[in-house]
Scaffold this active site. Structure first.
Site, PDB file in Angstrom:
ATOM      1  N   LYS A 186       0.698  -1.268  -0.104  1.00  0.00           N
ATOM      2  CA  LYS A 186       0.130  -0.113   0.088  1.00  0.00           C
ATOM      3  C   LYS A 186       0.928   1.183  -0.023  1.00  0.00           C
ATOM      4  CE  LYS A 186      -3.890  -1.888   0.341  1.00  0.00           C
ATOM      5  NZ  LYS A 186      -3.548  -3.461  -0.421  1.00  0.00           N
TER       6      LYS A 186
HETATM    7  C1  LIG Z   1      -9.911  -2.280  -1.273  1.00  0.00           C
HETATM    8  C2  LIG Z   1      -9.522  -2.903  -0.192  1.00  0.00           C
HETATM    9  N1  LIG Z   1      -9.989  -3.081   0.762  1.00  0.00           N
HETATM   10  C3  LIG Z   1      -9.749  -3.826   1.962  1.00  0.00           C
HETATM   11  C4  LIG Z   1      -8.518  -4.474   1.913  1.00  0.00           C
HETATM   12  C5  LIG Z   1      -8.185  -4.974   3.100  1.00  0.00           C
HETATM   13  O1  LIG Z   1      -6.928  -4.498   3.681  1.00  0.00           O
HETATM   14  P1  LIG Z   1      -5.929  -5.474   4.843  1.00  0.00           P
HETATM   15  O2  LIG Z   1      -4.998  -6.518   3.949  1.00  0.00           O
HETATM   16  O3  LIG Z   1      -5.207  -4.298   5.474  1.00  0.00           O
HETATM   17  O4  LIG Z   1      -6.996  -6.013   5.665  1.00  0.00           O
HETATM   18  C6  LIG Z   1      -7.765  -4.350   0.815  1.00  0.00           C
HETATM   19  C7  LIG Z   1      -6.206  -5.042   0.998  1.00  0.00           C
HETATM   20  O5  LIG Z   1      -5.701  -5.187  -0.096  1.00  0.00           O
HETATM   21  C8  LIG Z   1      -8.077  -3.663  -0.238  1.00  0.00           C
HETATM   22  O6  LIG Z   1      -7.211  -3.432  -1.195  1.00  0.00           O
END
Ligand SMILES: Cc1ncc(COP(=O)(O)O)c(C=O)c1O
Length: 384
Positions: A186
């Site tokens: 990210k």
């Molecule tokens: C659009 C979106 N929402 C939610 C998430 C979930 O994030 P995390 O991996 O921090 O739980 C991601 C992660 O890739 C994402 O791309």
């Protein structure tokens, strides 16, 4: 296959190394003063009253849903796009509520369509989740208007969007709660990590409580001598972050603005370097999107006549990693079994044609040119 240009890479240096060492030297690893500082700085940066750190964005989304009352009844429904990472929908199902997928606006704007949101509203609708795909803003004024008219909550999945703005207001601060991800690929990376921001006191209080087992005091408070015991007043979770990740988050936050500018420059260079293919049906989503995106990924839609697997194969041979954002959630076996027969024509077309090129702030100019050269060749190859 030798990878010359990966899809994403970290911007890590001495600042991050020192930040980790500093935490180790304090001999306090679990959620404490560094996390409090990270929350304060992040809240200030996005312009929100509260920022609450958790160990990933999936948890932030789950807590956001619970805090706005989603799942109070098993009939509750939440409207969200299918063209997103599966976590967005999973977070709703964890609460016991149902998801209702809405289609995207179109091939040039891959975000949720406010018009289709309206079509998907039922008497059971409780909330809308707006996912800012790639860090490009959803149509927030329209979504908020629909929500306020019907008394629905709005949660922003801002996993891709730290530092992105619409009408000079940070994404993540438009709705009742905004959820950010600090996963390794990210714009701000801490390995695993997430942040929930909100301007609502009740949401902040509920999220803080549920983040740590519904306990009325934290280990940190007791360590500081602020509390000697605790009660448990709700069924909560262990969704806490730790000090090492918060320290990494603070170091990454300092670099965010400059890194987003570099991401923008690479995106613009890609648009220019591949522009000629638009005559053959190549689409650049979001090229005319309002606001200041965070340029998390570089998505493009191959011409209809192109063979995507040939494109990927050629890029691989050239040493360039690519990806697909996203296989739509409603097409996964688990979701198909749950919601059979659902059709989302625009989502399905975009997903079938989408390809993501490498994008990260430490990408060297020659690597950007290498990707453009390879993509030009790959397009010719895929269109044969
Ligand atoms: C659009 C979106 N929402 C939610 C998430 C979930 O994030 P995390 O991996 O921090 O739980 C991601 C992660 O890739 C994402 O791309």
């Amino acid at each position: 296959m030798n990878i010359l240009v990966p899809l994403a890479d970290l911007d890590y240096g001495e600042e991050e190394e020192q930040a980790v060492l500093d935490v180790i030297h304090t001999r306090w690893l679990t959620m404490g003063s560094v996390t409090q500082e990270f929350e304060r700085r992040f809240a200030e940066f996005v312009g929100a009253k509260h920022a609450i750190a958790v160990s990933n964005a999936t948890e932030a989304l789950h807590l956001a849903c619970l805090a706005v009352g989603v799942g109070a009844s098993p009939k509750d429904e939440v409207i969200l796009p299918s063209l997103t990472f599966v976590a967005t929908a999973n977070a709703v199902l964890y609460t016991g509520a149902q998801v209702r997928f809405a289609d995207i606006l179109g091939l040039r704007e891959l975000n949720i369509s406010p018009e289709d949101v309206e079509m998907k509203i039922t008497p059971h609708t409780k909330a809308i989740i707006a996912v800012h795909y790639g860090g490009y803003a959803c149509r927030m004024p329209e979504i908020l208007e629909i929500a306020s008219y019907l008394g629905l909550a709005v949660i922003e999945d801002a996993a891709h969007a730290p530092g992105a703005q619409l009408n000079h207001r940070n994404l993540g601060t438009w709705g009742d709660a905004g959820c950010f991800s600090f996963f390794s690929n990210k714009n701000m990376a801490t390995g695993e990590g997430g942040m929930l921001v909100t301007n609502r006191e009740d949401v902040a209080a509920k999220v803080r409580l549920l983040r740590s087992h519904g306990m009325t005091s934290l280990t940190w408070d007791r360590h500081q001598g602020h509390a000697y015991s605790y009660d448990v007043v709700a069924l909560g979770y262990n969704y806490r972050i730790d000090e090492i990740r918060s320290a990494l988050g603070l170091a990454q936050l300092k670099k965010l603005k400059a890194n987003n500018v570099r991401r923008q420059a690479i995106t613009w260079r890609y648009w220019k370097g591949l522009n000629d293919w638009r005559k053959f049906g190549l689409e650049f989503p979001f090229q005319r999107t309002a606001g200041h995106p965070s340029y998390h990924i570089f998505p493009m839609l191959l011409p209809k006549a192109a063979d995507r697997s040939l494109f990927i194969e050629h890029m691989k041979r050239a040493g360039v990693q690519t990806s697909i954002h996203y296989p739509p959630i409603h097409c996964f076996s688990y979701y198909r079994a749950r919601y059979p027969g659902l059709k989302l024509p625009l989502t399905e077309e975009a997903a079938a044609r989408e390809i993501t090129l490498p994008l990260y702030p430490t990408m060297k100019t020659e690597d950007v040119e290498l990707v453009i050269g390879a993509a030009n060749e790959a397009l010719a190859y895929a269109l044969k």
